[in-house]
Design a protein around this motif. Structure first.
Motif, short mmCIF file in Angstrom:
data_model
loop_
_atom_site.label_atom_id
_atom_site.label_comp_id
_atom_site.label_asym_id
_atom_site.label_seq_id
_atom_site.Cartn_x
_atom_site.Cartn_y
_atom_site.Cartn_z
N LEU A 61 0.48 -1.27 0.10
CA LEU A 61 0.33 0.21 0.36
C LEU A 61 0.55 1.49 0.50
O LEU A 61 0.30 2.31 -0.47
CB LEU A 61 -0.56 0.29 1.56
N LEU A 62 2.44 1.15 0.37
CA LEU A 62 2.47 2.25 0.41
C LEU A 62 3.38 2.60 -1.16
O LEU A 62 3.50 4.31 -2.24
CB LEU A 62 4.62 2.07 0.20
N ASN A 63 2.16 2.15 -2.27
CA ASN A 63 2.72 2.61 -3.45
C ASN A 63 1.24 2.33 -3.88
O ASN A 63 -0.15 2.14 -4.48
CB ASN A 63 2.29 1.24 -4.26
N THR A 64 0.60 3.87 -3.30
CA THR A 64 -0.95 5.30 -2.89
C THR A 64 -1.07 4.95 -4.73
O THR A 64 -2.16 4.38 -4.89
CB THR A 64 -0.56 6.15 -2.42
N GLU A 65 -0.14 5.63 -5.22
CA GLU A 65 -1.09 5.38 -6.60
C GLU A 65 -1.23 4.55 -7.80
O GLU A 65 -2.29 4.68 -8.73
CB GLU A 65 0.32 6.75 -7.83
N GLY A 66 -0.34 3.72 -7.65
CA GLY A 66 -0.92 2.18 -8.02
C GLY A 66 -2.34 1.55 -7.62
O GLY A 66 -3.20 0.94 -7.93
N ILE A 67 -2.83 2.13 -6.27
CA ILE A 67 -3.59 1.53 -5.28
C ILE A 67 -5.40 1.28 -5.93
O ILE A 67 -5.89 0.12 -6.29
CB ILE A 67 -4.36 1.74 -4.03
N PRO A 68 -5.55 2.71 -6.91
CA PRO A 68 -7.49 2.68 -7.68
C PRO A 68 -6.73 1.37 -8.84
O PRO A 68 -8.10 0.67 -9.13
CB PRO A 68 -6.89 4.27 -8.51
N ALA A 69 -6.39 1.13 -9.65
CA ALA A 69 -6.23 0.55 -10.79
C ALA A 69 -5.99 -0.94 -10.41
O ALA A 69 -6.68 -1.49 -10.86
CB ALA A 69 -4.54 0.73 -11.30
N PHE A 70 -5.48 -1.49 -8.81
CA PHE A 70 -5.14 -2.46 -8.04
C PHE A 70 -6.52 -2.63 -8.22
O PHE A 70 -7.11 -4.32 -7.83
CB PHE A 70 -4.46 -2.40 -7.30
N MET A 71 -7.33 -1.49 -7.60
CA MET A 71 -9.03 -2.21 -7.10
C MET A 71 -9.62 -2.37 -8.73
O MET A 71 -10.40 -3.33 -7.97
CB MET A 71 -9.39 -1.02 -6.25
N SER A 72 -9.57 -1.57 -9.84
CA SER A 72 -10.13 -2.23 -10.74
C SER A 72 -9.53 -3.33 -11.08
O SER A 72 -10.78 -4.13 -11.11
CB SER A 72 -9.69 -0.77 -11.45
N ASP A 73 -8.66 -3.62 -11.58
CA ASP A 73 -8.66 -5.28 -11.67
C ASP A 73 -8.18 -6.09 -10.77
O ASP A 73 -9.37 -7.38 -11.49
CB ASP A 73 -6.47 -5.11 -11.51
N VAL A 74 -8.80 -6.61 -9.52
CA VAL A 74 -9.11 -6.78 -8.81
C VAL A 74 -10.55 -7.65 -8.81
O VAL A 74 -11.45 -7.86 -8.99
CB VAL A 74 -9.11 -6.93 -7.21
N THR A 75 -11.82 -6.23 -8.65
CA THR A 75 -13.05 -6.12 -9.23
C THR A 75 -13.29 -6.45 -10.71
O THR A 75 -14.52 -7.79 -10.77
CB THR A 75 -13.96 -5.30 -8.53
#
Ligand SMILES: NC(=O)c1ccc[n+]([C@@H]2O[C@H](COP(=O)([O-])OP(=O)(O)OC[C@H]3O[C@@H](n4cnc5c(N)ncnc54)[C@H](O)[C@@H]3O)[C@@H](O)[C@H]2O)c1
Length: 249
Positions: A61-75
């Motif tokens: 989660l230190l990669n804060t900028e990658g979080i929204p894309a990670f969530m989109s990918d998972v969902t």
């Protein structure tokens, strides 16, 4: 309080409060998306779910900028979310003058910035289910009352209540609720790590400051599960203090 049909992403799910929350949500019928950067403990606790009701994802989660894309990918693969519990966190006990920018930035990033990024990811229409959802940030009593040596941690946790209140107003039209749980001291790996820095007298003082005794991860999980559940559908923008009486005096 039943959570059948819910899918809830839990950060910090490999240990302590996040793990207890994920397990409780699962037992209440939710599907759980368990997220942590500790790959081995994540695999140990979530790797092999014969019911198929949980998945686990290693993410820093230190990669804060990658979080929204990670969530989109998972969902996109697993379906939309109805809830999010941000329990991942870093502690910091240090005299303010000795804090290093690297450390206080990491603490602020994981505890607070990641919360904002997770919320930004969650509100995405491809991530949050159409009927709304519930976001819970695990804050701390140290975000509400002072603690010598806790300035960086306190700053990061106090930020969460401000975020929750503004986001609650912004997302109420979409029936997305945003709340915090503020625990007192809870026996987890984080507590054990911190307590090594305390003298016996300090440890006794901290325990005595909790009229109901120290908490367990399950005590906090109960509060988080309540806020996620439909039972809390009229609760948003608030901080649920769950501290055995630590802040009562
Ligand atoms: N234990 C306490 O006394 C206490 C009191 C009040 C609030 N809290 C808060 O509760 C939350 C959970 O703490 P805990 O006591 O269960 O601690 P813990 O150390 O047992 O669990 C924290 C989890 O967060 C994960 N994590 C840390 N940094 C991460 C990162 N960059 N990316 C992904 N995962 C990361 C860790 O791997 C770990 O699994 C934290 O936000 C903490 O600040 C704890």
């Amino acid at each position: 309080m039943g959570l059948a049909g819910h899918k809830i992403l839990v950060t910090g799910a490999a240990s302590g409060i996040g793990l207890a929350t994920g397990r409780l949500l699962r037992s209440l019928g939710a599907s759980v998306v368990a997220v942590d950067y500790d790959e081995s403990r994540l695999a140990h606790n979530w790797g092999d779910d014969p019911t198929g009701g949980s998945t686990s994802h290693c993410f820093d989660l230190l990669n804060t900028e990658g979080i929204p894309a990670f969530m989109s990918d998972v969902t996109s693969k697993e379906g939309t979310l109805s809830g999010l519990v941000h329990a991942a966190g870093l502690s910091s006990i240090s005299p303010t003058r000795l804090l290093t920018p690297a450390r206080y930035r990491d603490v602020f990033s994981v505890n607070a910035e990641a919360a904002l990024a997770l919320l930004r990811g969650f509100q995405n229409r491809s991530v949050c289910r159409e009927t709304g959802g519930s976001v819970v940030f695990i804050s701390s009593v140290i975000g509400l009352v002072g603690s010598a040596g806790g300035s960086a941690y306190a700053m990061s946790k106090a930020a969460l209540s401000g975020l929750a209140k503004s986001a609650a107003l912004e997302y109420a039209p979409r029936k997305i609720r945003v709340n915090c749980v503020a625990p007192g001291f809870v026996r987890t790996a984080m507590y054990e790590q911190n307590s090594r820095l305390w003298s016996d007298a300090q440890r006794e003082q901290i325990e005595a400051a909790h009229p109901l005794g120290l908490g367990t991860p399950e005590d906090v999980a109960n509060a988080a599960a309540f806020l996620v559940a439909d039972a809390a559908r009229w609760i948003t923008g608030t901080v649920l203090v769950c501290d055995g009486g630590y802040t009562a005096s």
